[in-house]
Write a protein that holds these residues in place. Structure first.
Motif, PDB file in Angstrom:
ATOM      1  N   ASP A  12      20.140  -2.457   3.162  1.00  0.00           N
ATOM      2  CA  ASP A  12      18.997  -3.328   2.892  1.00  0.00           C
ATOM      3  C   ASP A  12      17.777  -2.768   3.621  1.00  0.00           C
ATOM      4  OD1 ASP A  12      20.514  -5.154   1.379  1.00  0.00           O
ATOM      5  OD2 ASP A  12      21.189  -6.164   3.203  1.00  0.00           O
ATOM      6  N   ILE A  13      16.708  -2.524   2.881  1.00  0.00           N
ATOM      7  CA  ILE A  13      15.482  -1.977   3.453  1.00  0.00           C
ATOM      8  C   ILE A  13      14.320  -2.821   2.950  1.00  0.00           C
ATOM      9  CG2 ILE A  13      13.988   0.051   3.655  1.00  0.00           C
ATOM     10  CD1 ILE A  13      16.425   1.776   2.921  1.00  0.00           C
ATOM     11  N   ASP A  14      13.495  -3.300   3.869  1.00  0.00           N
ATOM     12  CA  ASP A  14      12.315  -4.063   3.465  1.00  0.00           C
ATOM     13  C   ASP A  14      11.215  -3.883   4.504  1.00  0.00           C
ATOM     14  OD1 ASP A  14      13.096  -5.682   5.615  1.00  0.00           O
ATOM     15  OD2 ASP A  14      13.905  -7.257   4.337  1.00  0.00           O
ATOM     16  N   THR A  15      10.081  -4.506   4.240  1.00  0.00           N
ATOM     17  CA  THR A  15       8.928  -4.353   5.127  1.00  0.00           C
ATOM     18  C   THR A  15       9.232  -4.853   6.536  1.00  0.00           C
ATOM     19  OG1 THR A  15       7.442  -4.604   3.232  1.00  0.00           O
ATOM     20  CG2 THR A  15       6.486  -4.936   5.413  1.00  0.00           C
ATOM     21  N   ALA A  16       9.971  -5.953   6.626  1.00  0.00           N
ATOM     22  CA  ALA A  16      10.289  -6.506   7.945  1.00  0.00           C
ATOM     23  C   ALA A  16      11.119  -5.516   8.764  1.00  0.00           C
ATOM     24  CB  ALA A  16      11.033  -7.828   7.788  1.00  0.00           C
ATOM     25  N   LEU A  17      12.074  -4.862   8.135  1.00  0.00           N
ATOM     26  CA  LEU A  17      12.889  -3.872   8.846  1.00  0.00           C
ATOM     27  C   LEU A  17      12.014  -2.731   9.344  1.00  0.00           C
ATOM     28  CD1 LEU A  17      15.568  -2.481   9.679  1.00  0.00           C
ATOM     29  CD2 LEU A  17      15.622  -1.492   7.371  1.00  0.00           C
ATOM     30  N   VAL A  18      11.165  -2.207   8.489  1.00  0.00           N
ATOM     31  CA  VAL A  18      10.311  -1.084   8.886  1.00  0.00           C
ATOM     32  C   VAL A  18       9.405  -1.495  10.035  1.00  0.00           C
ATOM     33  CG1 VAL A  18       8.555   0.543   8.111  1.00  0.00           C
ATOM     34  CG2 VAL A  18      10.428  -0.092   6.575  1.00  0.00           C
ATOM     35  N   THR A  19       8.863  -2.698   9.970  1.00  0.00           N
ATOM     36  CA  THR A  19       7.989  -3.191  11.038  1.00  0.00           C
ATOM     37  C   THR A  19       8.736  -3.239  12.366  1.00  0.00           C
ATOM     38  OG1 THR A  19       6.704  -4.505   9.454  1.00  0.00           O
ATOM     39  CG2 THR A  19       6.558  -5.125  11.778  1.00  0.00           C
ATOM     40  N   ARG A  20       9.986  -3.701  12.349  1.00  0.00           N
ATOM     41  CA  ARG A  20      10.777  -3.762  13.580  1.00  0.00           C
ATOM     42  C   ARG A  20      11.106  -2.364  14.091  1.00  0.00           C
ATOM     43  NH1 ARG A  20      13.693  -7.487  10.486  1.00  0.00           N
ATOM     44  NH2 ARG A  20      15.535  -6.116  10.457  1.00  0.00           N
ATOM     45  N   LEU A  21      11.455  -1.467  13.193  1.00  0.00           N
ATOM     46  CA  LEU A  21      11.783  -0.103  13.615  1.00  0.00           C
ATOM     47  C   LEU A  21      10.583   0.574  14.275  1.00  0.00           C
ATOM     48  CD1 LEU A  21      13.866   1.107  10.528  1.00  0.00           C
ATOM     49  CD2 LEU A  21      14.731   0.725  12.841  1.00  0.00           C
ATOM     50  N   ILE A  22       9.420   0.415  13.690  1.00  0.00           N
ATOM     51  CA  ILE A  22       8.214   1.023  14.263  1.00  0.00           C
ATOM     52  C   ILE A  22       7.908   0.400  15.620  1.00  0.00           C
ATOM     53  CG2 ILE A  22       5.723   1.237  13.999  1.00  0.00           C
ATOM     54  CD1 ILE A  22       7.244   3.185  12.266  1.00  0.00           C
ATOM     55  N   ALA A  23       7.976  -0.911  15.707  1.00  0.00           N
ATOM     56  CA  ALA A  23       7.661  -1.593  16.969  1.00  0.00           C
ATOM     57  C   ALA A  23       8.624  -1.158  18.075  1.00  0.00           C
ATOM     58  CB  ALA A  23       7.718  -3.097  16.774  1.00  0.00           C
ATOM     59  N   GLY A  24       9.888  -0.961  17.725  1.00  0.00           N
ATOM     60  CA  GLY A  24      10.876  -0.629  18.732  1.00  0.00           C
ATOM     61  C   GLY A  24      10.862   0.828  19.159  1.00  0.00           C
ATOM     62  N   GLN A  25      10.457   1.730  18.269  1.00  0.00           N
ATOM     63  CA  GLN A  25      10.574   3.164  18.568  1.00  0.00           C
ATOM     64  C   GLN A  25       9.239   3.900  18.641  1.00  0.00           C
ATOM     65  OE1 GLN A  25      13.815   5.155  16.460  1.00  0.00           O
ATOM     66  NE2 GLN A  25      14.662   3.155  15.887  1.00  0.00           N
ATOM     67  N   PHE A  26       8.221   3.344  18.027  1.00  0.00           N
ATOM     68  CA  PHE A  26       6.883   3.950  18.069  1.00  0.00           C
ATOM     69  C   PHE A  26       5.855   2.857  18.378  1.00  0.00           C
ATOM     70  CE2 PHE A  26       9.402   6.585  15.151  1.00  0.00           C
ATOM     71  CZ  PHE A  26       9.260   7.829  15.749  1.00  0.00           C
ATOM     72  N   PRO A  27       5.915   2.288  19.575  1.00  0.00           N
ATOM     73  CA  PRO A  27       5.054   1.137  19.892  1.00  0.00           C
ATOM     74  C   PRO A  27       3.570   1.437  19.750  1.00  0.00           C
ATOM     75  CG  PRO A  27       6.133   2.015  21.868  1.00  0.00           C
ATOM     76  CD  PRO A  27       6.794   2.644  20.697  1.00  0.00           C
ATOM     77  N   ARG A  28       3.168   2.712  19.858  1.00  0.00           N
ATOM     78  CA  ARG A  28       1.740   3.023  19.705  1.00  0.00           C
ATOM     79  C   ARG A  28       1.250   2.754  18.291  1.00  0.00           C
ATOM     80  NH1 ARG A  28       4.790   7.572  19.765  1.00  0.00           N
ATOM     81  NH2 ARG A  28       4.470   9.274  18.283  1.00  0.00           N
ATOM     82  N   TRP A  29       2.191   2.629  17.329  1.00  0.00           N
ATOM     83  CA  TRP A  29       1.812   2.349  15.940  1.00  0.00           C
ATOM     84  C   TRP A  29       2.164   0.921  15.523  1.00  0.00           C
ATOM     85  CZ3 TRP A  29       4.790   7.396  14.481  1.00  0.00           C
ATOM     86  CH2 TRP A  29       4.007   8.514  14.818  1.00  0.00           C
ATOM     87  N   ALA A  30       2.603   0.123  16.470  1.00  0.00           N
ATOM     88  CA  ALA A  30       3.125  -1.203  16.136  1.00  0.00           C
ATOM     89  C   ALA A  30       2.077  -2.125  15.530  1.00  0.00           C
ATOM     90  CB  ALA A  30       3.731  -1.851  17.385  1.00  0.00           C
ATOM     91  N   SER A  31       0.818  -1.901  15.825  1.00  0.00           N
ATOM     92  CA  SER A  31      -0.233  -2.785  15.298  1.00  0.00           C
ATOM     93  C   SER A  31      -0.680  -2.408  13.886  1.00  0.00           C
ATOM     94  CB  SER A  31      -1.450  -2.764  16.236  1.00  0.00           C
ATOM     95  OG  SER A  31      -2.016  -1.459  16.283  1.00  0.00           O
ATOM     96  N   LEU A  32      -0.195  -1.285  13.375  1.00  0.00           N
ATOM     97  CA  LEU A  32      -0.637  -0.833  12.054  1.00  0.00           C
ATOM     98  C   LEU A  32       0.086  -1.598  10.945  1.00  0.00           C
ATOM     99  CD1 LEU A  32      -0.641   3.039  12.655  1.00  0.00           C
ATOM    100  CD2 LEU A  32      -2.599   1.479  12.653  1.00  0.00           C
ATOM    101  N   PRO A  33      -0.595  -1.865   9.851  1.00  0.00           N
ATOM    102  CA  PRO A  33       0.056  -2.570   8.738  1.00  0.00           C
ATOM    103  C   PRO A  33       1.120  -1.702   8.070  1.00  0.00           C
ATOM    104  CG  PRO A  33      -2.140  -1.830   8.095  1.00  0.00           C
ATOM    105  CD  PRO A  33      -2.018  -1.565   9.569  1.00  0.00           C
ATOM    106  N   VAL A  34       2.148  -2.358   7.580  1.00  0.00           N
ATOM    107  CA  VAL A  34       3.235  -1.697   6.857  1.00  0.00           C
ATOM    108  C   VAL A  34       3.248  -2.230   5.433  1.00  0.00           C
ATOM    109  CG1 VAL A  34       5.735  -1.395   6.695  1.00  0.00           C
ATOM    110  CG2 VAL A  34       4.621  -1.382   8.940  1.00  0.00           C
ATOM    111  N   GLU A  35       3.258  -1.333   4.466  1.00  0.00           N
ATOM    112  CA  GLU A  35       3.215  -1.745   3.065  1.00  0.00           C
ATOM    113  C   GLU A  35       4.148  -0.864   2.238  1.00  0.00           C
ATOM    114  OE1 GLU A  35      -0.040  -2.228  -0.594  1.00  0.00           O
ATOM    115  OE2 GLU A  35      -0.657  -1.467   1.379  1.00  0.00           O
ATOM    116  N   ARG A  36       4.965  -1.480   1.436  1.00  0.00           N
ATOM    117  CA  ARG A  36       5.902  -0.732   0.591  1.00  0.00           C
ATOM    118  C   ARG A  36       5.133   0.138  -0.404  1.00  0.00           C
ATOM    119  NH1 ARG A  36       8.093  -1.506  -4.451  1.00  0.00           N
ATOM    120  NH2 ARG A  36      10.165  -0.592  -4.795  1.00  0.00           N
ATOM    121  N   VAL A  37       5.604   1.371  -0.568  1.00  0.00           N
ATOM    122  CA  VAL A  37       5.029   2.282  -1.552  1.00  0.00           C
ATOM    123  C   VAL A  37       5.815   2.148  -2.847  1.00  0.00           C
ATOM    124  CG1 VAL A  37       4.566   4.692  -2.135  1.00  0.00           C
ATOM    125  CG2 VAL A  37       4.278   3.899   0.223  1.00  0.00           C
TER     126      VAL A  37
END
Length: 301
Positions: A12-37
């Motif tokens: 299962d892959i969705d925007t919420a998962l990607v947002t959590r992965l970025i926040a947990g592993q790349f916190p410098r990008w955590a404030s950036l919007p995530v949008e499905r392509v």
């Protein structure tokens, strides 16, 4: 197959998962919007990260195995290529219930090619030939094998099974497809050493800008193999009238061109068989390629 998925066992892959992965592993990008392509890609789910990046999450174990290859080799290949390729910016790890490594790349502008609707096919043929020739010249020391590195004959059983299935379902003219396949199999093998090939030059992996080739993406199939594999671009991307220029620019002899036709058919029937119920864009592309191969005979290619 669950809605929105193309492979058995796809996570299962969705925007919420990607947002959590970025926040947990790349916190410098955590404030950036995530949008499905919105992509017809079959190997990775893609999400735009801010304005300048894209997150790619493999859909299958095989695609996950390609992450390291792309991360290492795209950096080495890029300087010798005439158009842009993805620039790796970070490698993520399995977390948040997602089981595999994943990647962050720089976002490449451009529009994916539309099969059968290329505005400047002669120019695209020139650009594709320049890219392909440059890739084939790349240093092969320690390079991995391509996902499509096997001799064409090793695909015989699977290709014939796909042709038979599609013919039985009324999707294709099985007799005509088998004729093209039978013509390809006896073609002499390449006499030279394996070279770097992209191995998947089709519409979803080619970005255009102002009707010219701007970037080539998705190197998951790339590695060492027969240069004829990259000739599939002639049928996946170009109309009949532009193919001779593409062939001439690459200096493809009769045997190479015949193997290229065989590769295009083998890949297309496999894609149509696998994706016709889950990925309408891939299925439509495969139908187009098969139609081109069955209606345009070798003498006119």
């Amino acid at each position: 197959m669950p809605a929105g998925k193309m492979h058995v066992g796809e996570p299962d892959i969705d925007t919420a998962l990607v947002t959590r992965l970025i926040a947990g592993q790349f916190p410098r990008w955590a404030s950036l919007p995530v949008e499905r392509v919105d992509s017809a890609g079959t190997s990775n789910a893609m999400y735009r990260l801010g304005r300048d990046m894209v997150v790619r999450l493999p859909r299958t174990p095989g695609s996950a195995a390609d992450v390291r290859t792309e991360q290492v080799w795209l950096r080495r290949l890029a300087p010798g290529l005439p158009v842009a390729v993805p620039v790796p910016l970070g490698t993520g790890l399995a977390a948040e219930g997602y089981p595999w490594p994943w990647s962050v790349y720089g976002w490449l502008p451009g529009a994916t090619a539309v099969v059968g609707a290329i505005a400047e096919p002669d120019l695209l043929a020139q650009d594709l030939a320049e890219f392909t020739a440059a890739l084939h010249r790349a240093d092969t020391v320690d390079a991995p094998l391509s996902y499509r590195s096997e001799p064409l004959g090793e695909r015989d059983t699977g290709t014939r099974a796909a042709i038979a299935e599609l013919g039985a379902n009324g999707d294709i003219d099985a007799e005509a497809a088998a004729t093209v396949w039978d013509e390809a199999l006896p073609a002499p093998l390449s006499s030279g050493p394996p070279v770097w090939i992209h191995a998947d030059l089709q519409p979803g992996n080619v970005l255009l800008a102002d009707d010219r080739l701007a970037a080539v993406i998705d190197f998951g199939c790339a590695g060492l193999g027969d240069p004829a594999v990259d000739l599939i671009a002639a049928w996946y991307l170009l109309p009949a009238g532009a193919r001779p220029a593409f062939r001439a620019a690459l200096g493809a002899d009769d045997a190479s061109w015949t193997r290229g036709r065989g590769w295009a058919l083998s890949i297309a029937v496999a894609e149509l068989s696998y994706y016709r119920g889950t990925n309408p864009v891939m299925a439509a592309t495969a139908r187009h390629v098969i139609g081109e191969l069955l209606t345009v005979r070798p003498a006119r290619d």
